[in-house]
Design an enzyme around this catalytic site. Structure first.
Site, PDB file in Angstrom:
ATOM      1  N   ASP A   1       0.835  -1.207   0.000  1.00 39.59           N
ATOM      2  CA  ASP A   1       0.000   0.000   0.000  1.00 39.59           C
ATOM      3  C   ASP A   1       0.869   1.256   0.000  1.00 39.59           C
ATOM      4  OD1 ASP A   1      -2.350  -1.429   0.142  1.00 39.59           O
ATOM      5  OD2 ASP A   1      -2.764  -0.962   2.237  1.00 39.59           O
TER       6      ASP A   1
ATOM      7  N   ARG B   1      -1.101  -0.777  -8.728  1.00 38.44           N
ATOM      8  CA  ARG B   1      -2.425  -0.264  -8.365  1.00 38.44           C
ATOM      9  C   ARG B   1      -2.407   1.260  -8.478  1.00 38.44           C
ATOM     10  NH1 ARG B   1      -3.727  -0.905  -2.314  1.00 38.44           N
ATOM     11  NH2 ARG B   1      -3.990  -3.115  -2.817  1.00 38.44           N
TER      12      ARG B   1
ATOM     13  N   LYS C   1      -6.564   7.326  -6.410  1.00 38.50           N
ATOM     14  CA  LYS C   1      -6.463   8.796  -6.372  1.00 38.50           C
ATOM     15  C   LYS C   1      -5.593   9.251  -5.207  1.00 38.50           C
ATOM     16  CE  LYS C   1     -10.934   9.781  -8.529  1.00 38.50           C
ATOM     17  NZ  LYS C   1     -12.195  10.569  -8.469  1.00 38.50           N
ATOM     18  N   GLY C   2      -5.667   8.535  -4.070  1.00 39.70           N
ATOM     19  CA  GLY C   2      -4.904   8.925  -2.885  1.00 39.70           C
ATOM     20  C   GLY C   2      -5.838   9.369  -1.780  1.00 39.70           C
TER      21      GLY C   2
HETATM   22  P1  FAD Z   1     -13.967   9.501  -5.530  1.00 36.57           P
HETATM   23  O1  FAD Z   1     -14.035  10.672  -6.426  1.00 36.57           O
HETATM   24  O2  FAD Z   1     -13.553   9.699  -4.117  1.00 36.57           O
HETATM   25  O3  FAD Z   1     -15.332   8.718  -5.528  1.00 36.57           O
HETATM   26  C1  FAD Z   1     -16.073   8.402  -6.702  1.00 36.57           C
HETATM   27  C2  FAD Z   1     -17.420   7.839  -6.280  1.00 36.57           C
HETATM   28  O4  FAD Z   1     -17.224   6.596  -5.595  1.00 36.57           O
HETATM   29  C3  FAD Z   1     -18.167   8.694  -5.265  1.00 36.57           C
HETATM   30  O5  FAD Z   1     -18.940   9.677  -5.901  1.00 36.57           O
HETATM   31  C4  FAD Z   1     -19.017   7.663  -4.558  1.00 36.57           C
HETATM   32  O6  FAD Z   1     -20.123   7.318  -5.336  1.00 36.57           O
HETATM   33  C5  FAD Z   1     -18.101   6.483  -4.485  1.00 36.57           C
HETATM   34  N1  FAD Z   1     -17.299   6.448  -3.255  1.00 36.57           N
HETATM   35  C6  FAD Z   1     -15.989   6.793  -3.131  1.00 36.57           C
HETATM   36  N2  FAD Z   1     -15.567   6.607  -1.855  1.00 36.57           N
HETATM   37  C7  FAD Z   1     -16.614   6.171  -1.165  1.00 36.57           C
HETATM   38  C8  FAD Z   1     -16.797   5.804   0.185  1.00 36.57           C
HETATM   39  N3  FAD Z   1     -15.819   5.860   1.084  1.00 36.57           N
HETATM   40  N4  FAD Z   1     -18.046   5.386   0.588  1.00 36.57           N
HETATM   41  C9  FAD Z   1     -19.054   5.309  -0.312  1.00 36.57           C
HETATM   42  N5  FAD Z   1     -18.927   5.643  -1.618  1.00 36.57           N
HETATM   43  C10 FAD Z   1     -17.738   6.066  -2.036  1.00 36.57           C
HETATM   44  N6  FAD Z   1      -5.389   5.203  -1.108  1.00 36.57           N
HETATM   45  C11 FAD Z   1      -4.099   5.400  -0.736  1.00 36.57           C
HETATM   46  O7  FAD Z   1      -3.723   6.543  -0.458  1.00 36.57           O
HETATM   47  N7  FAD Z   1      -3.225   4.346  -0.663  1.00 36.57           N
HETATM   48  C12 FAD Z   1      -3.574   3.076  -0.986  1.00 36.57           C
HETATM   49  O8  FAD Z   1      -2.744   2.159  -0.909  1.00 36.57           O
HETATM   50  C13 FAD Z   1      -4.913   2.848  -1.402  1.00 36.57           C
HETATM   51  N8  FAD Z   1      -5.346   1.613  -1.752  1.00 36.57           N
HETATM   52  C14 FAD Z   1      -6.598   1.469  -2.277  1.00 36.57           C
HETATM   53  C15 FAD Z   1      -7.014   0.218  -2.738  1.00 36.57           C
HETATM   54  C16 FAD Z   1      -8.239   0.070  -3.368  1.00 36.57           C
HETATM   55  C17 FAD Z   1      -8.643  -1.261  -3.882  1.00 36.57           C
HETATM   56  C18 FAD Z   1      -9.093   1.213  -3.519  1.00 36.57           C
HETATM   57  C19 FAD Z   1     -10.393   1.110  -4.248  1.00 36.57           C
HETATM   58  C20 FAD Z   1      -8.718   2.428  -3.018  1.00 36.57           C
HETATM   59  C21 FAD Z   1      -7.496   2.579  -2.375  1.00 36.57           C
HETATM   60  N9  FAD Z   1      -7.107   3.800  -1.854  1.00 36.57           N
HETATM   61  C22 FAD Z   1      -5.809   3.981  -1.441  1.00 36.57           C
HETATM   62  C23 FAD Z   1      -8.098   4.897  -1.660  1.00 36.57           C
HETATM   63  C24 FAD Z   1      -8.133   5.830  -2.841  1.00 36.57           C
HETATM   64  O9  FAD Z   1      -6.937   6.562  -2.909  1.00 36.57           O
HETATM   65  C25 FAD Z   1      -9.313   6.817  -2.729  1.00 36.57           C
HETATM   66  O10 FAD Z   1      -9.178   7.549  -1.555  1.00 36.57           O
HETATM   67  C26 FAD Z   1     -10.665   6.135  -2.732  1.00 36.57           C
HETATM   68  O11 FAD Z   1     -10.689   5.031  -3.592  1.00 36.57           O
HETATM   69  C27 FAD Z   1     -11.753   7.112  -3.216  1.00 36.57           C
HETATM   70  O12 FAD Z   1     -11.446   7.562  -4.513  1.00 36.57           O
HETATM   71  P2  FAD Z   1     -12.279   7.159  -5.824  1.00 36.57           P
HETATM   72  O13 FAD Z   1     -11.272   6.887  -6.895  1.00 36.57           O
HETATM   73  O14 FAD Z   1     -13.203   6.063  -5.540  1.00 36.57           O
HETATM   74  O15 FAD Z   1     -12.998   8.483  -6.269  1.00 36.57           O
END
Ligand code: FAD
Length: 311
Positions: free
Chosen positions: A137, A187, A190-191
């Site tokens: 991660d 992977r 967005k962060g």
């Molecule tokens: P967003 O613009 O945040 O969300 C898009 C849409 O998704 C939202 O409108 C909503 O409908 C839905 N959504 C998003 N989040 C949520 C929520 N919490 N609850 C309900 N609905 C939601 N981040 C790191 O910094 N380091 C890592 O190692 C890391 N590993 C990850 C591994 C996986 C498999 C995933 C999916 C995410 C990981 N993340 C990690 C988190 C990532 O960086 C984002 O913070 C998170 O995925 C939200 O971003 P998004 O791309 O879904 O877009």
């Protein structure tokens, strides 16, 4: 939304709030929505449930920022037990593990790098013996260089180890160029941390544009992109890029978080895509939960209700 997100991420550092919130049993609605449970058995059950729908998993034992060597050792033991249990249940092919280097000792004073590397090696070896892989991660930007350096060392013996990059960091497109080699598992997310504007894009549209640029670099370089997002627009763009690069479904995958957009997870799997869900479990769910709430402030109402009723 951003000031609320920033305040929530700041609150994540409040010890008083942490004590209050962690007095909630894990079954409380919001926590349970994002965390599979506190025990290995609960995590393995969640993996089995996903496998029934043709969805793979990456299991994360919650915990980060370890400052005690014993704590880091206990984390390694927990991963070894988890991997053994996944293998026993015949689920190692469907489930890999995700590790945070600060949980393995990266921040220990004097020699944290060496301790985290050795601990990660132990987990990679056990994962390989069980028939699966590890993804490292990515945490906040102060750890990015160290994390990528350890990843490079790990990949000398375990080239299957997955990297993580965050599109909100200004450096990430360049990191993708270095990581985008044939078969390199990367992977792209967005962060999730509260980052200053000198290192990170703060405008969500810029973060999305960076995501697309990074994904393009990963596809072009022959990497195995692990497209970690719930954003429907980015999922559509990823699909178009995969087609443009004539990628077969087994050469990339979608990843989403446990409890987030489960209907979309199944839809993608049913459409023939490889989908992997990040399954967090363990007692130290506080930091993870606050990051999820910061992404989705509308869940706060539910959260505050469960705090008050303490159910
Ligand atoms: P967003 O613009 O945040 O969300 C898009 C849409 O998704 C939202 O409108 C909503 O409908 C839905 N959504 C998003 N989040 C949520 C929520 N919490 N609850 C309900 N609905 C939601 N981040 C790191 O910094 N380091 C890592 O190692 C890391 N590993 C990850 C591994 C996986 C498999 C995933 C999916 C995410 C990981 N993340 C990690 C988190 C990532 O960086 C984002 O913070 C998170 O995925 C939200 O971003 P998004 O791309 O879904 O877009």
């Amino acid at each position: 939304m951003r000031p609320l997100r920033d305040s929530l991420l700041l609150l994540a550092r409040s010890e008083r709030l942490k004590r209050m919130v962690t007095s909630l049993p894990v079954s409380a609605g919001v926590v349970r929505g994002y965390v599979a449970g506190e025990t290995v058995e609960e995590a393995v059950e969640a993996v089995a449930g996903l496998a029934e729908h043709g969805i793979d998993a990456t299991v994360d034992r919650l915990g980060e920022d370890t400052v005690e060597p014993e704590h880091a050792r206990a984390t390694v033991e927990a991963y070894l037990a988890l991997l053994a249990r996944l293998a026993e249940r015949g689920l190692a092919e469907q489930a890999e593990v995700s590790v945070k280097l600060t949980a393995l000792g990266l921040s220990l004073p004097g020699g944290g790098h060496r301790v985290a590397l050795e601990n990660a090696r132990t987990i990679c070896r056990a994962a390989r013996n069980a028939g699966t892989t590890v993804t490292v991660d990515m945490e906040d930007h102060t750890t990015t260089d160290a994390t990528l350096a350890i990843l490079r060392e790990l990949r000398q013996d375990f080239p299957e180890t997955g990297a993580v990059v965050q599109s909100y960091l200004r450096r990430t497109e360049a990191d993708c160029r270095r990581l985008a080699r044939e078969g390199s598992r990367v992977r792209l997310c967005k962060g999730a941390y509260d980052e200053p504007s000198d290192v990170a894009f703060t405008d969500p549209a810029e973060v999305d544009r960076s995501y697309v640029r990074c994904l393009r670099v990963l596809f072009e370089g022959g990497a195995y992109p692990m497209i970690a997002t719930h954003d429907p627009r980015l999922v559509r763009i990823a699909e178009a890029l995969a087609q443009r690069h004539a990628r077969r479904p087994e050469t990339y995958e979608y990843q989403m978080l446990y409890g987030v957009r489960p209907v979309e997870q199944r839809r993608l799997a049913e459409a023939g895509h490889r989908v992997r869900v990040y399954v967090p479990y363990g007692e130290e769910w506080y930091g993870y939960l606050v990051r999820r709430l910061a992404e989705r402030p509308r869940n706060l109402t539910l959260f505050v209700t469960s705090l008050i009723s303490k159910k």
